[in-house]
Motif scaffolding. Structure first.
Motif, mmCIF file in Angstrom:
data_model
loop_
_atom_site.group_PDB
_atom_site.id
_atom_site.type_symbol
_atom_site.label_atom_id
_atom_site.label_comp_id
_atom_site.label_asym_id
_atom_site.label_seq_id
_atom_site.Cartn_x
_atom_site.Cartn_y
_atom_site.Cartn_z
ATOM 1 N N VAL A 18 -81.311 -21.182 -62.787
ATOM 2 C CA VAL A 18 -80.183 -21.934 -62.244
ATOM 3 C C VAL A 18 -79.122 -20.934 -61.786
ATOM 4 N N CYS A 20 -75.513 -20.176 -59.745
ATOM 5 C CA CYS A 20 -74.248 -20.709 -59.233
ATOM 6 C C CYS A 20 -73.280 -19.550 -59.061
ATOM 7 N N LYS A 23 -74.351 -16.195 -60.285
ATOM 8 C CA LYS A 23 -74.661 -16.000 -61.698
ATOM 9 C C LYS A 23 -75.773 -16.942 -62.147
ATOM 10 N N TRP A 25 -77.657 -19.216 -65.196
ATOM 11 C CA TRP A 25 -77.392 -19.946 -66.435
ATOM 12 C C TRP A 25 -78.360 -19.437 -67.485
ATOM 13 N N PRO A 27 -78.436 -19.870 -71.311
ATOM 14 C CA PRO A 27 -78.112 -20.280 -72.679
ATOM 15 C C PRO A 27 -78.986 -19.495 -73.654
ATOM 16 N N LEU A 41 -76.965 -31.029 -67.025
ATOM 17 C CA LEU A 41 -76.350 -30.522 -65.798
ATOM 18 C C LEU A 41 -76.498 -31.548 -64.685
ATOM 19 N N TYR A 63 -77.104 -24.384 -57.755
ATOM 20 C CA TYR A 63 -76.164 -25.277 -58.434
ATOM 21 C C TYR A 63 -74.772 -25.079 -57.867
ATOM 22 N N LEU A 67 -68.702 -24.291 -63.364
ATOM 23 C CA LEU A 67 -69.444 -23.574 -64.400
ATOM 24 C C LEU A 67 -68.990 -24.054 -65.776
ATOM 25 N N SER A 68 -69.796 -24.949 -66.359
ATOM 26 C CA SER A 68 -69.498 -25.390 -67.716
ATOM 27 C C SER A 68 -69.925 -24.291 -68.682
ATOM 28 N N GLN A 72 -72.036 -18.758 -70.703
ATOM 29 C CA GLN A 72 -73.488 -18.898 -70.566
ATOM 30 C C GLN A 72 -73.981 -18.505 -69.172
ATOM 31 N N TRP A 73 -73.064 -18.209 -68.258
ATOM 32 C CA TRP A 73 -73.426 -17.814 -66.894
ATOM 33 C C TRP A 73 -73.248 -16.312 -66.763
ATOM 34 N N GLN A 74 -74.336 -15.621 -66.499
ATOM 35 C CA GLN A 74 -74.299 -14.163 -66.514
ATOM 36 C C GLN A 74 -74.976 -13.575 -65.279
#
Length: 262
Positions: A18, A20, A23, A25, A27, A41, A63, A67-68, A72-74
């Protein structure tokens, strides 16, 4: 393998890349596996298959929502030292493909909306026929040896104490070898010869292809290019500063010269 413009309804479970805003996602710092519905999502803008792992599809989900849980987005770099090398390779493909889709929505020739081609990784303009492919920027790496030493440099972008081999982008009309010689001369004022090909590595930051060469020192004193190289010097191969990790092509090349010296 690639399958374009898939529907969520046709996917039961998969590995999800994923992307966005450049970056991934991640988790639990892992590529998530399962069904999209269980992730909580919103629906992705585009869905494409970019590969397979253990007979399960690997899907790129472009996506566009907020960014929730931002931590967790790297960057894809987070997977560089993953025990399974294929995760970084797929992450590189996913982030580069996502950037391509997001930056080629409209035709650069006539302005019409572009469409993703189903039979190859390309965008096509239905009005004028202009076709585009994901951008790849060739970049040369040069590991220069002089006797028992290697020339390492620190760019202005890197922290003090961290050094690597020289690098630079290939210009139009150049061979890789010509680019390597020119970049070394421009960045540190040194002349090199006897170039030997070392290998290549896709580098998705954002769309480079690194191609490495070993070279021998010929002549010249180190003169750093202003605004590009903060410092450079000759380092004994058995007394090196902090260098790139072994997962990178530059790190592999430096260690190869160390082993050759030993």
């Amino acid at each position: 393998m690639s399958k374009h413009s898939l529907s969520l309804a046709g996917v039961s479970q998969a590995y999800w890349f994923v992307v966005c805003q450049g970056k991934l996602w991640l988790p639990q710092t892992e590529i998530p596996f399962g069904s999209w519905a269980e992730f909580g999502l919103s629906e992705p803008e585009q869905l494409c298959q970019i590969g397979e792992w253990q007979q399960q599809p690997c899907l790129l989900a472009v996506y566009q929502d907020q960014l929730s849980v931002p931590e967790q987005w790297q960057s894809a770099r987070a997977l560089l030292d993953h025990p399974q090398l294929h995760w970084f390779e797929l992450a590189a493909r996913a982030t580069q493909f996502a950037l391509f889709l997001q930056t080629h929505r409209y035709c650069g020739q006539c302005g019409c909306g572009m469409r993703l081609v189903s039979w190859e990784l390309a965008m096509l303009c239905p009005q004028c026929g202009h076709r585009t492919y994901p951008r790849i920027s060739p970049c040369v790496l040069v590991a220069i040896r002089k006797d028992d030493s290697i020339l390492l440099a620190r760019s202005n972008r890197h922290k003090p104490g961290f050094f690597s081999i020289l690098a630079g982008f290939v210009e139009s009309g150049e061979t890789l070898e010509q680019a390597a010689v020119r970049e070394v001369a421009e960045e540190v004022g040194v002349q090199v010869g006897n170039l030997r090909y070392a290998g290549s590595q896709p580098w998705p930051f954002p769309h480079s292809l690194m191609m490495g060469f070993y070279a021998d020192y010929v002549s010249g004193d180190i003169v750093c290019q202003p605004d590009e190289i903060a410092e450079a010097d000759w380092f004994k191969l058995d007394e090196l500063p902090e260098i790139p990790p072994v997962q990178t092509l530059s790190g592999q090349m430096i260690r190869y010269l160390q082993q050759e010296f030993d």
